[in-house]
Design an enzyme around this catalytic site. Structure first.
Site, PDB file in Angstrom:
ATOM      1  N   CYS A   1      74.344  68.934 -15.592  1.00  0.00           N
ATOM      2  CA  CYS A   1      72.297  69.266 -15.463  1.00  0.00           C
ATOM      3  C   CYS A   1      72.245  69.377 -17.403  1.00  0.00           C
ATOM      4  O   CYS A   1      72.996  70.531 -18.009  1.00  0.00           O
ATOM      5  CB  CYS A   1      72.541  69.937 -14.674  1.00  0.00           C
ATOM      6  SG  CYS A   1      71.310  69.746 -13.429  1.00  0.00           S
TER       7      CYS A   1
ATOM      8  N   ARG B   1      70.541  58.166   6.033  1.00  0.00           N
ATOM      9  CA  ARG B   1      69.936  58.356   5.188  1.00  0.00           C
ATOM     10  C   ARG B   1      71.090  58.849   4.305  1.00  0.00           C
ATOM     11  O   ARG B   1      71.684  60.201   5.261  1.00  0.00           O
ATOM     12  CB  ARG B   1      69.061  59.036   3.878  1.00  0.00           C
ATOM     13  CG  ARG B   1      68.686  59.662   4.793  1.00  0.00           C
ATOM     14  CD  ARG B   1      66.905  59.667   4.971  1.00  0.00           C
ATOM     15  NE  ARG B   1      66.762  60.994   5.431  1.00  0.00           N
ATOM     16  CZ  ARG B   1      66.050  60.896   6.883  1.00  0.00           C
ATOM     17  NH1 ARG B   1      66.460  60.025   7.396  1.00  0.00           N
ATOM     18  NH2 ARG B   1      65.444  61.550   7.539  1.00  0.00           N
TER      19      ARG B   1
END
Length: 431
Positions: A161, A152
């Site tokens: 953000c 992964r």
């Protein structure tokens, strides 16, 4: 319009120009009916008197009106000396109006306030602290990819953000506006994943990928899922907590096209479980998206048994599985947020056995230098004796399991050496 032009059109926001980019390039969707607490209404009328409820419940309005300056922030809170001195511009600040409405302006110990308001404690460099304590840069084969585990990768899709957490592991990147050309970076990341057949799981994070327009997320998920060896994709986000307006019916319909899709949400404190956030989670769960929460253990914020139990029980009620409890990473200036590991074990012991296993996350330390997540357990195996494996339960009572494969030392009535116990412990767990 070509695919390349489409991607340029919904270039994700980055740095200070984010609000302008979002509003200029994305058509406004039909607004959905949305729950709104009375406290939020009172806050809106007091601090954003020109905003309608419909605007307040629009995620683009929330991003466009983020609080990013001390002058704006101090309209809402009565600052302490530590908070006042920190507003020199050294520490980037961003809070959505919605999340700011959860802050107690008169209480410096308010957990949400401590999570988003800078203090001069961030200027203190503690032992072992670093800008990149997890060694992500050293595990990055191309900008935007962190490849630490065999099967992964972490895909950092954006550096933007909506709200800056003071203990953010990637504070070295978030809000700095250094991401460069998003399209070119995404292409190289996707090329790397396509050329690496061992990668079966992609975690899309940032920044917060749910600050990107639906079209950008749809495009990215589609490109990733077109790679034959990519089996699942996970989205890492704090949007349900700080920007629940983002979880629109349109977003959920789009995400539903991309199963198997998982979502890891960052939840910190039960104060975040508002009607708006609960509705956001329910929409995602109704779309069949498995939801997990990753919580950072923070001193003076959530390091109490009752607080963690209330958070984890509240999450289960809205179908979010508490997944990890993280020991706070040693990022620069974070010592005031870190508990001891022994305190973390005490907290986990206070949960295990006293509530259902679904409400108990795995407590992990992300090993500094790039060692990966290492689970930390209370000692429940005492060793072997003539009766088998000695175990201690959640009440401190000792029981024996009649293990048929006793070590030689145990058959002689002696306790096994610590190494035997260690070898029986679960192997290192990864994300």
């Amino acid at each position: 319009m070509t695919r390349d032009n489409e991607l340029e059109a919904f270039e994700p926001p980055s740095g200070g120009a984010a609000a302008h980019v979002v509003r200029a390039t994305v058509p406004m969707p039909k607004r959905a009916k949305y729950a709104s607490g009375a406290e939020r209404d009172a806050f809106r009328k007091s601090f954003f008197p020109g905003a309608t409820r419909a605007e307040w419940n629009d995620w683009r309005w929330q991003i466009a009106h983020r609080v990013t300056s001390p002058a704006e922030l101090f309209r809402h809170i009565n600052p302490t000396t530590q908070e006042t001195l920190a507003q020199s511009g050294e520490f980037p600040l961003a809070v959505t109006p919605y999340y700011l409405s959860l802050v107690d302006g008169g209480d410096p110990a308010c957990p949400v306030r401590r999570a988003v308001v800078p203090t001069m404690q961030e200027a203190v460099l503690g032992p072992g602290e670093a800008d990149d304590p997890l060694g992500e840069e050293g595990h990055s084969p191309t900008p935007g990819i962190v490849h630490r585990y065999p099967d992964r990768v972490l895909f950092l899709a954006t550096d933007f953000c909506s709200t800056y957490c003071r203990y953010c592991t990637r504070s070295r990147l978030v809000g700095r506006g250094n991401a460069g050309s998003v399209r070119a970076r995404w292409d190289k990341c996707i090329e790397y994943i396509a050329a690496t057949p061992t990668v079966r799981d992609v975690i899309v994070s940032g920044g917060d990928p749910l600050t990107m327009p639906d079209e950008a997320i749809d495009y990215l998920l589609g490109r990733l899922q077109a790679i034959s060896h990519v089996e699942i994709v996970r989205l890492g986000t704090k949007a349900p907590a700080v920007l629940p307006q983002r979880i629109t019916p349109g977003l959920v319909r789009m995400l539903k096209k991309h199963h198997p899709l998982f979502m890891s949400c960052h939840m910190m404190h039960p104060r975040e479980l508002t009607p708006e956030t609960n509705q956001a989670f329910e929409r995602l769960a109704d779309a069949g998206i498995p939801l997990g929460s990753q919580t950072v253990l923070l001193a003076g914020v959530n390091d109490a048994p009752d607080t963690l139990a209330a958070l984890f029980h509240g999450l289960l009620r809205v179908r979010v599985r508490p997944y990890y409890l993280y020991q706070c990473d040693p990022i620069r200036g974070s010592a005031h947020f870190r508990t001891t590991v022994s305190r973390g074990i005490e907290l986990m012991t206070s949960l295990r056995g006293h509530t259902s296993g679904y409400a108990v996350p795995t407590y992990v330390v992300d090993a500094p230098g790039g060692g990966g997540k290492v689970p930390i357990y209370a000692q429940t195996m005492l060793g072997y004796d003539e009766n088998g494996l000695a175990l201690v339960n959640y009440e401190g009572q000792v029981y024996h399991y009649p293990n048929a494969q006793l070590p030689l030392a145990a058959t002689a009535g002696q306790m096994a050496q610590p190494a035997a116990v260690r070898s029986a412990m679960p192997a290192m767990e990864t994300s």
